[in-house]
Design an enzyme around this catalytic site. Sequence first.
Site, short mmCIF file in Angstrom:
data_model
loop_
_atom_site.label_atom_id
_atom_site.label_comp_id
_atom_site.label_asym_id
_atom_site.label_seq_id
_atom_site.Cartn_x
_atom_site.Cartn_y
_atom_site.Cartn_z
CG ASN A 174 -1.91 1.04 1.30
OD1 ASN A 174 -1.65 2.16 0.88
ND2 ASN A 174 -3.08 0.74 1.82
CG ASP A 217 -8.06 7.79 4.76
OD1 ASP A 217 -8.17 7.40 5.93
OD2 ASP A 217 -6.96 7.88 4.17
CG PHE A 230 -4.94 4.66 1.77
CD1 PHE A 230 -5.20 3.47 2.44
CD2 PHE A 230 -4.02 5.54 2.33
CE1 PHE A 230 -4.57 3.17 3.64
CE2 PHE A 230 -3.37 5.24 3.53
CZ PHE A 230 -3.65 4.05 4.18
N GLY A 231 -8.32 3.88 1.01
CA GLY A 231 -9.16 2.95 1.77
C GLY A 231 -10.44 3.59 2.31
N GLY A 253 0.03 4.37 0.01
CA GLY A 253 -0.49 5.38 0.93
C GLY A 253 0.08 5.17 2.33
CE LYS A 254 -1.64 -0.64 5.57
NZ LYS A 254 -1.37 -2.07 5.93
CG ASP A 280 -3.19 -6.22 9.15
OD1 ASP A 280 -2.91 -6.27 7.94
OD2 ASP A 280 -4.31 -6.56 9.59
CB SER A 281 -4.55 -0.51 9.59
OG SER A 281 -3.25 -0.07 9.83
NE ARG A 331 -0.71 2.99 8.07
CZ ARG A 331 -2.00 3.15 7.73
NH1 ARG A 331 -2.48 4.36 7.51
NH2 ARG A 331 -2.80 2.12 7.61
P1 ITT Z 1 -0.62 -4.30 3.29
O1 ITT Z 1 0.07 -4.76 2.03
O2 ITT Z 1 0.28 -3.49 4.17
O3 ITT Z 1 -1.31 -5.42 4.05
P2 ITT Z 1 -3.34 -3.34 2.86
O4 ITT Z 1 -3.89 -2.12 2.19
O5 ITT Z 1 -3.85 -4.69 2.46
O6 ITT Z 1 -1.74 -3.26 2.78
P3 ITT Z 1 -4.37 -3.68 5.61
O7 ITT Z 1 -4.73 -5.09 5.44
O8 ITT Z 1 -3.64 -3.28 6.86
O9 ITT Z 1 -3.50 -3.13 4.41
O10 ITT Z 1 -5.60 -2.71 5.51
C1 ITT Z 1 -6.90 -3.10 5.74
C2 ITT Z 1 -7.84 -2.24 4.99
O11 ITT Z 1 -8.06 -1.06 5.72
C3 ITT Z 1 -7.40 -1.86 3.58
O12 ITT Z 1 -8.54 -1.90 2.75
C4 ITT Z 1 -6.92 -0.45 3.75
O13 ITT Z 1 -7.15 0.32 2.58
C5 ITT Z 1 -7.78 0.05 4.91
N1 ITT Z 1 -7.00 1.00 5.70
C6 ITT Z 1 -5.87 0.74 6.39
N2 ITT Z 1 -5.39 1.87 6.92
C7 ITT Z 1 -6.23 2.87 6.54
C8 ITT Z 1 -6.25 4.25 6.74
O14 ITT Z 1 -5.29 4.86 7.39
N3 ITT Z 1 -7.25 4.95 6.21
C9 ITT Z 1 -8.22 4.34 5.51
N4 ITT Z 1 -8.27 3.04 5.25
C10 ITT Z 1 -7.28 2.30 5.77
#
Ligand code: ITT
Length: 186
Positions: free
Chosen positions: A10, A142, A139-140, A12-13, A65-66, A168
């Site tokens: 990701n 947000d 992203f995600g 954005g992370k 992981d979030s 994060r």
């Molecule tokens: P990794 O490769 O690091 O696992 P990922 O995007 O799959 O990347 P996660 O499983 O930790 O990461 O994320 C779970 C979901 O939550 C994923 O759909 C993210 O887009 C979303 N997410 C995580 N952190 C977020 C944030 O800060 N703001 C909005 N959405 C977030």
Amino acid sequence: MTDLTFVSTNPGKFREVEAVLRPYGIRTRWTRRSLPEPQVETLEEVVDAKLDAVRDLKGWVLVEDSGLFIPSLKGFPGVYSAHFLKIWKFGPIYELLARRDRRAYFRTVAGVAHGRRRWTFVGEVRGSIAPKPKGRHGFGYDPIFVPAGWDRTFAEVPAASKNAISHRARAVAKVGEAFARGRLAR
Ligand code: ITT
């Protein structure tokens, strides 16, 4: 200067993590790698599996992981946040929340490894699900998350504003502080 490798798919992370660690004198490099996300019950277990999968990398390694947790949905989507978003987007959350409490929180578990040693750090931010998705930053989830005390979503503000309070940023700032205090001995 400490060098640290952040492993994630990701971008954005990565941008957020890099900005939080820079003031601590930590230079973050990004390795884009898809890590296993076993169907387990906690972010901590996912982070453990991710750290198992990066044992080949030398030096300091960071994974995280979030998830977005909605207590009125028994914590859903939580650890399943990534799968859920990919398949369903925001629609079902809005349907499910039509008559339920909209409070929600984001949680991050950050895992640092050096050789066989591991440390974890947790960060959370409380808020609620916006009346409707808004904003183009981030992203995600947000666009649907309004932090407590704000009237805008994370996606409506610049990256620096999200990074001032996000789950994060809070978890990763603890990583930076631990390095600064020499608490991460190899
Ligand atoms: P990794 O490769 O690091 O696992 P990922 O995007 O799959 O990347 P996660 O499983 O930790 O990461 O994320 C779970 C979901 O939550 C994923 O759909 C993210 O887009 C979303 N997410 C995580 N952190 C977020 C944030 O800060 N703001 C909005 N959405 C977030």
